[in-house]
Design a protein around this motif. Structure first.
Motif, PDB file in Angstrom:
ATOM      1  N   ASP A 147       0.823  -1.219   0.000  1.00  0.00           N
ATOM      2  CA  ASP A 147       0.000   0.000   0.000  1.00  0.00           C
ATOM      3  C   ASP A 147       0.852   1.262   0.000  1.00  0.00           C
ATOM      4  OD1 ASP A 147      -2.271  -1.640   0.153  1.00  0.00           O
ATOM      5  OD2 ASP A 147      -2.103  -1.746   2.332  1.00  0.00           O
ATOM      6  N   ASP A 175       2.191   4.708  -1.476  1.00  0.00           N
ATOM      7  CA  ASP A 175       1.516   5.749  -2.264  1.00  0.00           C
ATOM      8  C   ASP A 175       2.238   7.078  -2.084  1.00  0.00           C
ATOM      9  OD1 ASP A 175      -1.179   6.508  -3.747  1.00  0.00           O
ATOM     10  OD2 ASP A 175      -0.830   8.043  -2.220  1.00  0.00           O
ATOM     11  N   ARG A 207       2.041  11.127  -4.085  1.00  0.00           N
ATOM     12  CA  ARG A 207       1.453  11.981  -5.130  1.00  0.00           C
ATOM     13  C   ARG A 207       2.095  13.360  -5.048  1.00  0.00           C
ATOM     14  NH1 ARG A 207      -5.027  10.827  -4.230  1.00  0.00           N
ATOM     15  NH2 ARG A 207      -4.909   8.550  -4.250  1.00  0.00           N
ATOM     16  N   GLY A 257       1.191  10.567  -9.793  1.00  0.00           N
ATOM     17  CA  GLY A 257       1.256   9.728  -8.599  1.00  0.00           C
ATOM     18  C   GLY A 257       1.775   8.326  -8.859  1.00  0.00           C
ATOM     19  N   SER A 298       1.297   4.458  -6.887  1.00  0.00           N
ATOM     20  CA  SER A 298       0.670   3.703  -5.802  1.00  0.00           C
ATOM     21  C   SER A 298       0.800   2.215  -6.101  1.00  0.00           C
ATOM     22  CB  SER A 298      -0.802   4.085  -5.633  1.00  0.00           C
ATOM     23  OG  SER A 298      -1.545   3.751  -6.795  1.00  0.00           O
TER      24      SER A 298
END
Length: 342
Positions: A201, A203, A205, A217, A219
Motif C-alpha cells: 500500500d 503511495d 502523489r 502519482g 501507488s
C-alpha cells in the motif's frame, strides 16, 4: 546283567543327544509379487505420486520444515516436507507412485525418498514451462537429473546408506544447493529469495500546483529482490527495489500524452545518497478516465536497504501542463514470509 547295565546308559545318551539337536533355521519370507528390479547405483527418478499413508515405506518417515527445505530462484522453486529410506519399493507402492515396477537397491545401498511439499513457494518471476538444470549430488558425485518437482511427487534416489545427498539447482545462470538429508540450504543460497522485505500500500502523489491543477502519482507495493524479470540480476552488493502498481497522471488541458523521465523524476535516498530510477521514459496512463495501467520498475539500491525516502519530482514531456511540485514518502521495508503458490 552287565550287558543290561551297558545298554541302559547308551540308550539314555541317545535320547539326550536327540533332544539337543540344533533346529534348522527358518528362511525369511520373500516379498510377494513380481521380482524387483535391482536399480543402478546412480538411479534418480521422479515418482508422480506419494505412497499411501499405510505404506511400510513411511514407517521411518523423517519430517522436514518446508520453509527451510526449499530452493527458490528467479523463475523456479521447490520445497520438501519429509524423507524416508527403504531397501526396496514393492509392486503395490510402485504402482501407486507411478513407477514401472518394484525396485530394490544394490547391496550396501538404500532407496532415499524425498517428498515435494504443497503448497510450494512462489518464485520471483513467472514459473512457466521452465525446467531448471538440476543435479543430485550423492557422496560428492553429481548425477544430472533435470526434473520438475510436481505436486505430491517423490524424488527417489539410490544412495550408499547414510551418504550425503544434495540437490543443486541452476536458475538463470546461478546455482543454489540444498542438503536433502537435513533440509538445510548451502551458503550459495541468496537470502533475499527466502525472506521478502516489502512495503504494501505504498503511495506518493505530487502536490497540486496552481494556476492549472495537476498531479502525478505512484501507488502500489515495493519489494527488495536480487533478480527481476526486466533487469536480471542486481550488481554485486546491490538489490532491486521493485515497484509494482500504478504510475499515473491527472493533468488538466492535455491530450493524454504525458511522458515521465524516470531517472530525473524518481529517486530513493539512503544514508544521504540518492539512487535514481532507471534511465528510461514512460508514458503515463490517465487516471481521470479509468483505472491506471499496471506498471513496474526497478531501482538499484544497496542490498542492505531497509528504510529510506522516495522522492517524486516530475520531469515530464507534455503540452502546457503543470505536473505538480515535489513530494516524498518514507519507505520502510518489513520482513515477511515468501509468497506461496496455491
Amino acid at each position: 546283567m552287565s550287558r543290561l547295565r551297558l545298554l541302559l546308559p547308551l540308550t539314555l545318551l541317545a535320547v539326550v543327544a536327540a533332544g539337543c539337536t540344533t533346529p534348522e533355521p527358518e528362511s525369511e519370507p520373500t516379498p510377494s509379487g513380481p521380482a524387483a528390479e535391482v536399480v543402478a547405483p546412480d538411479y534418480v527418478r521422479m515418482a508422480q505420486n506419494s505412497p499411501s499413508e499405510a505404506s511400510p515405506l513411511l514407517r521411518q518417515k523423517h519430517p522436514l520444515a518446508s520453509a527451510d527445505a526449499a530452493i527458490i530462484g528467479p523463475e523456479y522453486a521447490a520445497a520438501f516436507d519429509w524423507t524416508a529410506t527403504a531397501p526396496r519399493i514393492d509392486e503395490d507402492d510402485a504402482t501407486r507412485m507411478g513407477l514401472p515396477g518394484a525396485i530394490v537397491a544394490q547391496s550396501g545401498a538404500e532407496l532415499f525418498l524425498v517428498h515435494v511439499a504443497q503448497p510450494s513457494p512462489r518464485p520471483v518471476g513467472k514459473s512457466g514451462a521452465l525446467t531448471p538444470a538440476t543435479q543430485v549430488v550423492v557422496a560428492g558425485q553429481a548425477r544430472s537429473s533435470s526434473v520438475r518437482f510436481g505436486r505430491n511427487g517423490v524424488l527417489v534416489i539410490s544412495a550408499p546408506m547414510g551418504a550425503p545427498v544434495l540437490l543443486k539447482m541452476t536458475d538463470k545462470g546461478r546455482t543454489q544447493t540444498l542438503d536433502l538429508r537435513t533440509g538445510k540450504r548451502g551458503s550459495d543460497a541468496n537470502p533475499l529469495f527466502y525472506t521478502r522485505y516489502a512495503m504494501k500500500d505504498f503511495d506518493v502523489r505530487t502536490n497540486i500546483r496552481p494556476p492549472e491543477p495537476g498531479r502525478i502519482g505512484m501507488s502500489g507495493s515495493l519489494a527488495l529482490l536480487p533478480w527481476s524479470e526486466d533487469r536480471g540480476w542486481a550488481p554485486a552488493g546491490k538489490a532491486w527495489l521493485r515497484f509494482e502498481g500504478s504510475l499515473y497522471q491527472m493533468l488538466a488541458d492535455t491530450d493524454g500524452q504525458v511522458t515521465l523521465d524516470l531517472s530525473h523524476s524518481i529517486t530513493v535516498t539512503v544514508g544521504g545518497k540518492a539512487y535514481p530510477a532507471p534511465a528510461e521514459k514512460r508514458q503515463l496512463s490517465e487516471a481521470l478516465n479509468g483505472t491506471p495501467t499496471s506498471e513496474s520498475l526497478d531501482i538499484e539500491v544497496p542490498v542492505g536497504f531497509r528504510t529510506g525516502v522516495l522522492r517524486l519530482k516530475p520531469v515530464v514531456t507534455c503540452g502546457d501542463c503543470h505536473p505538480g511540485t515535489q513530494s516524498s514518502v518514507r519507505v520502510t521495508l518489513v520482513a515477511s514470509p515468501v509468497p506461496m503458490e496455491p
